[in-house]
Design a protein around this motif. Structure first.
Motif, short mmCIF file in Angstrom:
data_model
loop_
_atom_site.label_atom_id
_atom_site.label_comp_id
_atom_site.label_asym_id
_atom_site.label_seq_id
_atom_site.Cartn_x
_atom_site.Cartn_y
_atom_site.Cartn_z
N ALA A 61 0.81 -1.22 0.00
CA ALA A 61 0.00 0.00 0.00
C ALA A 61 0.84 1.26 0.00
O ALA A 61 0.34 2.35 -0.30
N HIS A 107 -1.40 8.24 -4.05
CA HIS A 107 -2.44 7.34 -4.57
C HIS A 107 -3.45 8.05 -5.47
O HIS A 107 -4.34 7.38 -6.02
N ARG A 110 -6.93 7.85 -7.04
CA ARG A 110 -7.65 6.79 -6.34
C ARG A 110 -7.70 7.07 -4.84
O ARG A 110 -6.86 7.79 -4.29
N PRO A 113 -5.77 2.99 -0.12
CA PRO A 113 -6.09 1.57 0.05
C PRO A 113 -6.39 1.25 1.50
O PRO A 113 -6.02 1.99 2.42
#
Length: 330
Positions: A61, A107, A110, A113
């Motif tokens: 991640a 990230h 998006r 995570p």
């Protein structure tokens, strides 16, 4: 494209650094995208087999879908070769709002995570807890994945720095910066990093440029944020030699270094022996053996311990490494 606008003061403060944490983070890209790093396939396979499976989701991640890394996990080295613990201390001191910003930036577009979503919780507590978890995780990963190879990795990085320093001395900043990688271009005081997902310009503003070679980087990697001082990780020269098998030890080389009598003494001293016994086995006088033992003891190649009235000699850990043909650690 990302550009660094560098003035005279920035160029005068161009320095190289070896960053254990930077190399650690670059290596996570290898785990995430093995196709970009064919030289490290065997290393990657061995690391994945040795890691605790429970650590893999959070390690994964830390690398965005575009292979971006959070800036706070690649801090600008303050000295030429900081220890990993020093760099992790910098990470622990990162303000919570910076941690949140950098994780989201790595990230984007998006969402975070699952293993990182606690950073989005209200208040500073969840972020501070995450920092503790991350630092412990990265230390465990270092012990498994990089520490066993760090001496060899650092030798490659230092050799690259020596070469680049020669370029700077003989050809100036243009020769150095243009020669780091095909994606880099230097013109009219601007260093351009091509083939980047982001697009922004960084003003050096007298803060200097830090250049960090890496055996795991496949292309130049500047920080994501335009607010940070100029820094650039780049692929180091000589990475292809990193995993080459070491040559077998050459017994004749040790003899040439120490001489035949002292080399023979070291071979006998795999077990503790007194001077008289060494003289008997070699067929020489105890006085001749004592002379050689004094030299070997003075250079740290033998140790001695008293056993009643006798003094027993044995080869030291340093001598063990020389006899095995292994490199001596720093």
């Amino acid at each position: 494209m990302i550009t660094f606008r560098l003035g005279v003061d920035d160029l005068a403060d161009t320095r190289f650094a070896v960053s254990p944490l930077g190399e650690l983070m670059e290596s996570l890209r290898v785990l995430r995208a093995p196709g970009l790093h064919p030289l490290h396939r065997a290393w990657r396979r061995s690391v994945l087999g040795a890691l605790d499976p429970a650590d893999l989701p959070l390690l994964s991640a830390l690398v965005g879908a575009t292979l971006a890394l959070p800036d706070f996990l690649t801090p600008r080295p303050a000295v030429h070769a900081p220890a990993l613990e020093q760099e992790l201390a910098v990470v622990r001191a990162t303000p919570p709002e910076v941690v949140r910003h950098d994780l989201r930036a790595a990230h984007a577009p998006r969402p975070l995570p699952g293993p990182l979503r606690r950073a989005a919780d209200p208040g500073d507590g969840p972020v501070l807890e995450l920092l503790d978890v991350l630092c412990a995780l990265l230390l465990r990963y270092w012990e498994t994945a990089l520490r066993p190879h760090w001496q060899r990795i650092r030798l490659v990085l230092e050799a690259d720095i020596t070469h680049r320093a020669g370029q700077l001395a003989t050809g100036g900043p243009g020769a150095l910066l243009s020669g780091l990688h095909p994606n880099l271009a230097w013109r009219d005081g601007v260093l351009s990093v091509d083939r980047m997902i982001g697009r922004h310009e960084v003003e050096g503003a007298g803060r200097g440029l830090r250049l960090v070679p890496s055996v795991f980087a496949h292309k130049p990697a500047p920080p994501i944020s335009a607010e940070l001082p100029p820094m650039l990780a780049y692929p180091g020269r000589g990475t292809a030699t990193l995993w080459e098998p070491e040559p077998a030890p050459d017994a004749s080389a040790l003899t040439a270094l120490l001489g035949a009598p002292r080399t023979t003494l070291l071979r006998l001293l795999a077990e503790p022996l007194p001077t008289v016994e060494l003289a008997r086995r070699l067929g020489v006088t105890p006085g001749a053996v004592s002379q050689h033992l004094r030299v070997l003891a003075a250079t740290g190649l033998v140790t001695r311990a008293r056993d009643g009235r006798r003094v027993l000699y044995r080869r030291s850990p340093l001598a063990e490494q020389l006899m095995a043909g292994r490199p001596v650690p720093d």
